[in-house]
Design a protein around this motif. Sequence first.
Motif, PDB file in Angstrom:
ATOM      1  N   LEU A  51       7.027  -1.645  -4.438  1.00  0.00           N
ATOM      2  CA  LEU A  51       7.587  -0.355  -4.048  1.00  0.00           C
ATOM      3  C   LEU A  51       8.982  -0.244  -4.647  1.00  0.00           C
ATOM      4  O   LEU A  51       9.857  -1.063  -4.357  1.00  0.00           O
ATOM      5  CB  LEU A  51       7.655  -0.239  -2.526  1.00  0.00           C
ATOM      6  N   VAL A  52       9.183   0.759  -5.478  1.00  0.00           N
ATOM      7  CA  VAL A  52      10.444   0.942  -6.179  1.00  0.00           C
ATOM      8  C   VAL A  52      10.989   2.323  -5.835  1.00  0.00           C
ATOM      9  O   VAL A  52      10.235   3.304  -5.776  1.00  0.00           O
ATOM     10  CB  VAL A  52      10.262   0.812  -7.710  1.00  0.00           C
ATOM     11  N   GLY A  53      12.285   2.421  -5.640  1.00  0.00           N
ATOM     12  CA  GLY A  53      12.890   3.721  -5.379  1.00  0.00           C
ATOM     13  C   GLY A  53      14.318   3.589  -4.896  1.00  0.00           C
ATOM     14  O   GLY A  53      14.788   2.490  -4.598  1.00  0.00           O
ATOM     15  N   PRO A  54      15.030   4.701  -4.831  1.00  0.00           N
ATOM     16  CA  PRO A  54      16.428   4.680  -4.361  1.00  0.00           C
ATOM     17  C   PRO A  54      16.528   4.182  -2.930  1.00  0.00           C
ATOM     18  O   PRO A  54      15.539   4.198  -2.184  1.00  0.00           O
ATOM     19  CB  PRO A  54      16.858   6.155  -4.482  1.00  0.00           C
ATOM     20  N   PRO A  55      17.700   3.745  -2.522  1.00  0.00           N
ATOM     21  CA  PRO A  55      17.865   3.281  -1.132  1.00  0.00           C
ATOM     22  C   PRO A  55      17.609   4.402  -0.134  1.00  0.00           C
ATOM     23  O   PRO A  55      17.975   5.554  -0.359  1.00  0.00           O
ATOM     24  CB  PRO A  55      19.331   2.826  -1.088  1.00  0.00           C
ATOM     25  N   GLY A  56      16.975   4.056   0.974  1.00  0.00           N
ATOM     26  CA  GLY A  56      16.775   5.004   2.058  1.00  0.00           C
ATOM     27  C   GLY A  56      15.583   5.914   1.913  1.00  0.00           C
ATOM     28  O   GLY A  56      15.419   6.839   2.700  1.00  0.00           O
ATOM     29  N   THR A  57      14.726   5.677   0.921  1.00  0.00           N
ATOM     30  CA  THR A  57      13.588   6.569   0.706  1.00  0.00           C
ATOM     31  C   THR A  57      12.360   6.174   1.508  1.00  0.00           C
ATOM     32  O   THR A  57      11.350   6.878   1.462  1.00  0.00           O
ATOM     33  CB  THR A  57      13.229   6.623  -0.782  1.00  0.00           C
ATOM     34  N   GLY A  58      12.399   5.058   2.213  1.00  0.00           N
ATOM     35  CA  GLY A  58      11.296   4.706   3.104  1.00  0.00           C
ATOM     36  C   GLY A  58      10.406   3.590   2.610  1.00  0.00           C
ATOM     37  O   GLY A  58       9.252   3.502   3.036  1.00  0.00           O
ATOM     38  N   LYS A  59      10.903   2.715   1.751  1.00  0.00           N
ATOM     39  CA  LYS A  59      10.062   1.629   1.230  1.00  0.00           C
ATOM     40  C   LYS A  59       9.716   0.626   2.332  1.00  0.00           C
ATOM     41  O   LYS A  59       8.555   0.255   2.512  1.00  0.00           O
ATOM     42  CB  LYS A  59      10.780   0.924   0.075  1.00  0.00           C
ATOM     43  N   THR A  60      10.723   0.202   3.076  1.00  0.00           N
ATOM     44  CA  THR A  60      10.473  -0.745   4.165  1.00  0.00           C
ATOM     45  C   THR A  60       9.670  -0.092   5.278  1.00  0.00           C
ATOM     46  O   THR A  60       8.803  -0.728   5.889  1.00  0.00           O
ATOM     47  CB  THR A  60      11.809  -1.272   4.718  1.00  0.00           C
ATOM     48  N   LEU A  61       9.928   1.187   5.547  1.00  0.00           N
ATOM     49  CA  LEU A  61       9.161   1.909   6.562  1.00  0.00           C
ATOM     50  C   LEU A  61       7.693   1.983   6.170  1.00  0.00           C
ATOM     51  O   LEU A  61       6.802   1.854   7.016  1.00  0.00           O
ATOM     52  CB  LEU A  61       9.738   3.311   6.742  1.00  0.00           C
ATOM     53  N   LEU A  62       7.420   2.165   4.885  1.00  0.00           N
ATOM     54  CA  LEU A  62       6.042   2.209   4.409  1.00  0.00           C
ATOM     55  C   LEU A  62       5.361   0.865   4.624  1.00  0.00           C
ATOM     56  O   LEU A  62       4.179   0.803   5.005  1.00  0.00           O
ATOM     57  CB  LEU A  62       6.038   2.582   2.920  1.00  0.00           C
ATOM     58  N   ALA A  63       6.098  -0.218   4.389  1.00  0.00           N
ATOM     59  CA  ALA A  63       5.528  -1.548   4.623  1.00  0.00           C
ATOM     60  C   ALA A  63       5.260  -1.769   6.110  1.00  0.00           C
ATOM     61  O   ALA A  63       4.251  -2.381   6.491  1.00  0.00           O
ATOM     62  CB  ALA A  63       6.474  -2.614   4.089  1.00  0.00           C
ATOM     63  N   LYS A  64       6.159  -1.270   6.979  1.00  0.00           N
ATOM     64  CA  LYS A  64       5.916  -1.378   8.413  1.00  0.00           C
ATOM     65  C   LYS A  64       4.661  -0.612   8.815  1.00  0.00           C
ATOM     66  O   LYS A  64       3.906  -1.050   9.694  1.00  0.00           O
ATOM     67  CB  LYS A  64       7.124  -0.848   9.186  1.00  0.00           C
ATOM     68  N   ALA A  65       4.443   0.535   8.176  1.00  0.00           N
ATOM     69  CA  ALA A  65       3.236   1.309   8.475  1.00  0.00           C
ATOM     70  C   ALA A  65       1.987   0.548   8.053  1.00  0.00           C
ATOM     71  O   ALA A  65       0.960   0.594   8.735  1.00  0.00           O
ATOM     72  CB  ALA A  65       3.303   2.667   7.773  1.00  0.00           C
ATOM     73  N   VAL A  66       2.078  -0.161   6.933  1.00  0.00           N
ATOM     74  CA  VAL A  66       0.952  -0.988   6.502  1.00  0.00           C
ATOM     75  C   VAL A  66       0.674  -2.065   7.543  1.00  0.00           C
ATOM     76  O   VAL A  66      -0.476  -2.348   7.892  1.00  0.00           O
ATOM     77  CB  VAL A  66       1.230  -1.618   5.122  1.00  0.00           C
ATOM     78  N   ALA A  67       1.745  -2.676   8.062  1.00  0.00           N
ATOM     79  CA  ALA A  67       1.575  -3.698   9.093  1.00  0.00           C
ATOM     80  C   ALA A  67       0.961  -3.103  10.358  1.00  0.00           C
ATOM     81  O   ALA A  67       0.176  -3.762  11.046  1.00  0.00           O
ATOM     82  CB  ALA A  67       2.919  -4.337   9.416  1.00  0.00           C
ATOM     83  N   GLY A  68       1.341  -1.862  10.685  1.00  0.00           N
ATOM     84  CA  GLY A  68       0.788  -1.233  11.873  1.00  0.00           C
ATOM     85  C   GLY A  68      -0.656  -0.803  11.708  1.00  0.00           C
ATOM     86  O   GLY A  68      -1.426  -0.790  12.675  1.00  0.00           O
ATOM     87  N   GLU A  69      -1.043  -0.441  10.478  1.00  0.00           N
ATOM     88  CA  GLU A  69      -2.403   0.035  10.223  1.00  0.00           C
ATOM     89  C   GLU A  69      -3.373  -1.104   9.953  1.00  0.00           C
ATOM     90  O   GLU A  69      -4.530  -1.041  10.354  1.00  0.00           O
ATOM     91  CB  GLU A  69      -2.399   0.999   9.028  1.00  0.00           C
ATOM     92  N   ALA A  70      -2.925  -2.124   9.255  1.00  0.00           N
ATOM     93  CA  ALA A  70      -3.824  -3.197   8.844  1.00  0.00           C
ATOM     94  C   ALA A  70      -4.202  -4.054  10.049  1.00  0.00           C
ATOM     95  O   ALA A  70      -3.372  -4.388  10.877  1.00  0.00           O
ATOM     96  CB  ALA A  70      -3.168  -4.053   7.766  1.00  0.00           C
ATOM     97  N   LYS A  71      -5.436  -4.427  10.136  1.00  0.00           N
ATOM     98  CA  LYS A  71      -5.904  -5.317  11.195  1.00  0.00           C
ATOM     99  C   LYS A  71      -5.936  -6.757  10.689  1.00  0.00           C
ATOM    100  O   LYS A  71      -6.780  -7.551  11.080  1.00  0.00           O
ATOM    101  CB  LYS A  71      -7.310  -4.896  11.656  1.00  0.00           C
ATOM    102  N   VAL A  72      -5.014  -7.088   9.800  1.00  0.00           N
ATOM    103  CA  VAL A  72      -4.946  -8.427   9.230  1.00  0.00           C
ATOM    104  C   VAL A  72      -3.543  -8.979   9.478  1.00  0.00           C
ATOM    105  O   VAL A  72      -2.608  -8.218   9.707  1.00  0.00           O
ATOM    106  CB  VAL A  72      -5.251  -8.412   7.712  1.00  0.00           C
ATOM    107  N   PRO A  73      -3.355 -10.296   9.439  1.00  0.00           N
ATOM    108  CA  PRO A  73      -2.005 -10.871   9.614  1.00  0.00           C
ATOM    109  C   PRO A  73      -1.037 -10.357   8.561  1.00  0.00           C
ATOM    110  O   PRO A  73      -1.390 -10.232   7.383  1.00  0.00           O
ATOM    111  CB  PRO A  73      -2.247 -12.379   9.473  1.00  0.00           C
ATOM    112  N   PHE A  74       0.184 -10.078   8.979  1.00  0.00           N
ATOM    113  CA  PHE A  74       1.207  -9.494   8.113  1.00  0.00           C
ATOM    114  C   PHE A  74       2.453 -10.360   8.197  1.00  0.00           C
ATOM    115  O   PHE A  74       3.053 -10.501   9.262  1.00  0.00           O
ATOM    116  CB  PHE A  74       1.506  -8.058   8.563  1.00  0.00           C
TER     117      PHE A  74
END
Length: 673
Positions: A226-249
């Motif tokens: 995930l590439v982009g300027p600071p504050g655009t939601g890269k870490t938030l997107l990863a948190k969403a993946v952790a919340g959606e995935a039913k696998v260990p994160f």
Amino acid sequence: MNNKGFNWFFPIAIIALLLFFGSNFLGGDAAKTIDEDGFFREMQAGKVQNIIIYKDIEKADVFLTKEAKSAMVSKTGKENNPFSALDMAPKADYSVKYGDLQLFLQKFEQIKATNPAIKTAKDYGTGKSPFADILISALIWIAILGLFYFLLFRKMGGGGGPGGQIFSIGKSKAKLFDEKERIQVTFKDVAGLEGAKEEVQEVVDFLKNSEKYTKLGGKIPKGVLLVGPPGTGKTLLAKAVAGEAKVPFFSLSGSDFVEMFVGVGASRVRDLFAQAKAKSPAIIFIDEIDAIGRARGKNNFSGGNDERENTLNQLLTEMDGFGTDTNVIVMAATNRADILDKALMRAGRFDRSIYVDLPELHERRQILDVHLKKIKLDDSVDRDFLAKQTPGFSGADIANLCNEAALIAARNSHEFVVKQDFLDAVDRIIGGLEKKNKAIKPSEKRRIAFHEAGHATVSWLTEHASPLLKVTIVPRGRSLGAAWYLPEERQITTTEQLLDEMCSLLGGRAAEQVALGDYSTGAQNDLERAYKQANSMVTIYGLSEKVGHVSYYDSSGQSDYSFSKPYSEKTAEVIDDEIKRFVSEQYDRAIRILTENKDKLDALANKLLEKEVIFREDLEEIFGKRAWDPELTEKPVTNTIPEKDLPEVLETPQIKEKEEESEIQAPESPTQL
């Protein structure tokens, strides 16, 4: 193996120490038992210092004098217990079992009366069970060894990994989110970023239904960057993946691999992937991967980067080496993709690179909906208006805007957050805190008014310059005055547009010369921005006829580590001349525009001195409507910079207007004095 089992080394070591020292401590120095005759012989020889008689157990403890003890040590060759200092009370040298206490005391007094030189003291005490002594001594040693274990092993190994032991310092520090501990963030909480969400949703689907893709011969991707300027939601997107995935994160930062000890980074990488493979399928998320993924061999004159490079080498091997046929996907985030190592970016490691850009108009509207859910809003707040009011804002900026507006409303004792609170929040975030009490001399205030009026006049009378929204001479932040504009969000910019913007930047200094006959140091920020824009026109965009259609900008970032320029000294002179020509021509143009409209410039400056803050309507009263303004119709929201990786010198802070009734909602950067 996840290497998180109980470590039996330390319990065994503690038991061994307890047996070794405790046996000597508990039984090695037990008092020697003597009979009554032996005691009285020692007493008549003057060797007994005192005696403690225990009536309840028919026993007495005998303590010798210092001289007698020294003679006994030299005779037997035995030293006292070195741990005797830990005893709660001194130990007796002899133990006497007496028969009849009355006869024993009668003989004791008879000996003292016969020989007055004998000073043996007599005392009485309560007898103690030997088992109580053993128990107390054992508890003392357990407490000492427990404290030793805690201070040495727990504290020294506190940063080393699971268990906090020093031998676990090479263990991974990743935080695991599984069925026991889940993140509550889902894709519903991620507004905007539609394209990026589709990509990462597919990654989650890979792990949930891998057979759907592998049965056709496809392979699950190894990594997503995930590439982009600071504050655009890269870490938030990863948190969403952790919340959606039913696998260990597994979640950690790139700096978690860095340690002062040699080899720790590579060891933590190995342990991280070992844990992930044991729980496969799994996702590993490394935030700010540029901490360890920086290109190797760059600026490494002293060899100080060897440890980081070893960590990167281990990461490369784990991601795509022998024996990596496991369902483990690596996600990473960075805003410095240009400095990452090429081996890390190749296919087979990070197969997909997702660019998370600044949100556009409709995406800003969605982000506002998410952050305004928890805020008590007034009916006057128009979310579409706020979305148009914040071009160039990242998701983090919008979250900060909503929070700042709520704080301002609370400070003003509002029951609800109103529209003006949001406008004030925008002003404060971008322009800084308003300093109404700053002492400014009248002559300086008049100069500031003409300076800002010059910016406003030139921008109003040039076709492609951003139209003005508000002008203020109230000090805010580091500036003494500011002009706020409406930038036209566009994908490409023409030469005429760049020149008009440069002319508007130089309008402040030109106004000082036209109205006051000289100029001050207040135009430093304007001159800096004008130079950067002219330099970009010549060296990056190829808009100079003398230099030609040549761009010396290196988008790969390799030139950052070079001390040489990509052009000759002769070309450098031509570039300097062209930059100076661009700036001089636009300054002369600003002088000409202001000279032709000096009466309007004076009227605008006087109104600014009177009101301190003027808006678009005030300019329309003086200048009339702009002839080329197409009724200020809504324009598509896009980036004003044509390429996503343009140099930072072209990025300008976005400033917003404060007028409630204005129909123009998109702000632009202030011209600071």
